[in-house]
Design an enzyme around this catalytic site. Structure first.
Site, PDB file in Angstrom:
ATOM      1  N   LYS A 103       0.752  -1.074  -0.174  1.00  0.00           N
ATOM      2  CA  LYS A 103       0.094  -0.010  -0.011  1.00  0.00           C
ATOM      3  C   LYS A 103       0.795   1.192  -0.066  1.00  0.00           C
ATOM      4  CE  LYS A 103      -0.329   0.235   4.812  1.00  0.00           C
ATOM      5  NZ  LYS A 103      -0.682  -0.777   6.144  1.00  0.00           N
ATOM      6  N   ARG A 156     -10.687   0.337  14.357  1.00  0.00           N
ATOM      7  CA  ARG A 156     -10.442   1.188  13.356  1.00  0.00           C
ATOM      8  C   ARG A 156     -11.383   0.980  12.149  1.00  0.00           C
ATOM      9  NH1 ARG A 156      -4.594   1.621  10.625  1.00  0.00           N
ATOM     10  NH2 ARG A 156      -5.386  -0.167  10.024  1.00  0.00           N
ATOM     11  N   TYR A 207      18.161  29.880   9.447  1.00  0.00           N
ATOM     12  CA  TYR A 207      17.002  30.863   9.984  1.00  0.00           C
ATOM     13  C   TYR A 207      16.814  30.953  11.359  1.00  0.00           C
ATOM     14  CZ  TYR A 207      15.052  31.162   5.172  1.00  0.00           C
ATOM     15  OH  TYR A 207      15.110  31.248   3.771  1.00  0.00           O
ATOM     16  N   MET A 259      14.116  24.910   3.043  1.00  0.00           N
ATOM     17  CA  MET A 259      13.231  24.496   2.164  1.00  0.00           C
ATOM     18  C   MET A 259      13.859  23.361   1.472  1.00  0.00           C
ATOM     19  SD  MET A 259      10.591  26.195  -0.525  1.00  0.00           S
ATOM     20  CE  MET A 259       9.711  27.118   0.728  1.00  0.00           C
TER      21      MET A 259
HETATM   22  C1  LIG Z   1      -0.288  -1.786   6.642  1.00  0.00           C
HETATM   23  C2  LIG Z   1      -1.050  -3.098   7.090  1.00  0.00           C
HETATM   24  C3  LIG Z   1      -0.135  -4.413   7.192  1.00  0.00           C
HETATM   25  C4  LIG Z   1       1.113  -4.536   7.238  1.00  0.00           C
HETATM   26  O1  LIG Z   1       1.607  -4.165   8.575  1.00  0.00           O
HETATM   27  P1  LIG Z   1       3.462  -4.067   8.594  1.00  0.00           P
HETATM   28  O2  LIG Z   1       3.365  -3.687  10.238  1.00  0.00           O
HETATM   29  O3  LIG Z   1       3.768  -2.911   8.014  1.00  0.00           O
HETATM   30  O4  LIG Z   1       3.851  -5.196   8.563  1.00  0.00           O
HETATM   31  C5  LIG Z   1      -1.029  -5.551   7.447  1.00  0.00           C
HETATM   32  N1  LIG Z   1      -2.343  -5.133   7.418  1.00  0.00           N
HETATM   33  C6  LIG Z   1      -3.088  -4.353   7.382  1.00  0.00           C
HETATM   34  C7  LIG Z   1      -4.438  -4.240   7.401  1.00  0.00           C
HETATM   35  C8  LIG Z   1      -2.348  -3.249   6.954  1.00  0.00           C
HETATM   36  O5  LIG Z   1      -3.074  -1.931   6.716  1.00  0.00           O
END
Ligand SMILES: *Cc1c(COP(=O)(O)O)cnc(C)c1O
Length: 374
Positions: free
Chosen positions: A36, A135, A267, A315
């Site tokens: 993802k 969640r 800065y 920046m």
């Molecule tokens: C991101 C995610 C994972 C992977 O988790 P890691 O800690 O990166 O291994 C597994 N399941 C779901 C639902 C996730 O959103």
């Protein structure tokens, strides 16, 4: 593909990702590649191809749009969308691209159900259950209604069931993991006794590496693929010691000059030289995703040695102390992440200085153009 020229360079070592995947497969047995958010900033399609070449046959993206992109790239493996559908367009993307969505609420179920009916098309889904993350996901109280509704929606076919662990990386929370496992088992038993045969998955990277008794049929490995150690700073740290970070970030030095004792730099004049120093001005800043939180609080790697950040991150520029590093000159390379020798910077160190976790460091630095080595 156009070759993009950039001084700020994010280099991804696909060999490291392949090795990390093989390592996870030694601990798990059916590890989905979680890719993802552009593979945690490492690049959706190059990472998917690398994992596929190691035998991965299931990928978990976040949004449906990411799944469509992966399918369109030519991937023929199973693609799961962890967020599930949010509107009708998502549902159509799911049908047209054979994506398996997570479905964690009745609204998603109904949305998908109506598109499945309109299209007269079966949709395989992964039922998502909340066992302690609070969640996304159906609660166990939802189960009777869910099962009833599924029986009325024959085109919606549950092929997987999943839940997500909240604390699998934390030795202080082993009990919480056990409670989540117990809740998930009860859900699976009920599904089973109602005639639904699903492929369950619960473990994330930390779950795979530490709690291998909860591996169920499949596991979902994310951060460990990219070489992030989920146990950094805990007594379990060794369990991730074989993981190799895949992302290295470097840029060039735009100026090397003296800073006299008593002079300030950058800065806000937040750093004052305590002695005569040599500083390098490095071409990286918050516009590149290099967090301003690193102001006066972090290091780069130059010529294999550590150079401390002086004053505020700007920046596109950041000043570092190179007084004790010999031979630093205009045009030399500075590593923000990775690098050579004793000075190499691990993702965990950078995340700590930054005030965050490796996940965020990878995602943000990975927004820059990337190059790949096999
Ligand atoms: C991101 C995610 C994972 C992977 O988790 P890691 O800690 O990166 O291994 C597994 N399941 C779901 C639902 C996730 O959103």
């Amino acid at each position: 593909m156009a070759i993009e020229y950039n001084t700020f360079e994010v280099e991804v070592d696909l060999g490291a990702i392949r090795n990390n995947y093989k390592f996870l497969c030694e601990k798990g047995h059916n590890v989905y590649g979680v890719i993802k958010a552009d593979a945690y900033g490492h690049g959706l399609i190059p990472v998917a191809r690398a994992l596929e070449s190691e035998g991965a046959d299931t990928f978990a993206v976040g949004t449906v749009a990411e799944g469509v992109k992966l399918r369109t790239s030519g991937c023929s493996k199973r693609i799961i969308a962890l967020l599930g559908p949010l509107d009708e367009a998502d549902c159509i993307g799911i049908v047209d691209n054979r994506i398996i969505p997570f479905v964690g609420c009745f609204e998603q179920l109904e949305l998908l159900g109506s598109v499945a009916n309109n299209r007269k098309s079966e949709i395989g889904v992964s039922l998502k259950f909340d066992t302690g993350m609070a969640r996304l996901g159906f609660s166990s109280a939802d189960l009777p209604e869910l099962i009833e509704r599924l029986k009325e929606l024959p085109l919606i076919r549950p092929v997987m069931a999943s839940s997500h662990l909240a604390t699998s990386d934390d030795p202080a929370y082993e009990e919480y993991v056990e409670e989540q496992v117990a809740k998930f088992r009860r859900v699976l038993d009920l599904l089973d006794s109602s005639g639904f045969s699903v492929e369950p998955s619960l473990a994330n990277s930390a779950g795979i590496l530490k709690h291998d008794q909860i591996n169920f049929c499949a596991q979902r490995g994310g951060i460990a693929l990219y070489g992030g150690n989920p146990f950094c700073g805990t007594e379990w740290e060794n369990l991730g010691a074989r993981l190799k970070p895949a992302m290295q970030v470097s840029t060039k030095i735009a100026s090397v000059h003296k800073l006299k004792k008593g002079q300030t730099i950058s800065y806000g004049c937040t750093y004052t030289a305590e002695k005569d120093m040599t500083v390098a001005i490095v071409c990286a800043g918050y516009a590149d995703g290099y967090s301003r939180n690193l102001s006066n609080n972090g290091w780069m790697c130059i010529n294999g040695q550590r150079a401390k950040i002086l004053g505020r991150v700007c920046m596109q520029l950041t000043a570092v102390d190179v007084s004790s590093i010999s031979d630093v000159k205009f045009g030399d390379i500075a590593y923000l992440l990775g690098g050579e020798g004793h000075g190499a910077i691990s993702p965990e160190e950078l995340a700590t200085w930054w005030g965050t976790i490796t996940y965020e460091v990878f995602c943000i630095l990975g927004l820059n153009p990337k190059s790949y080595i096999e």
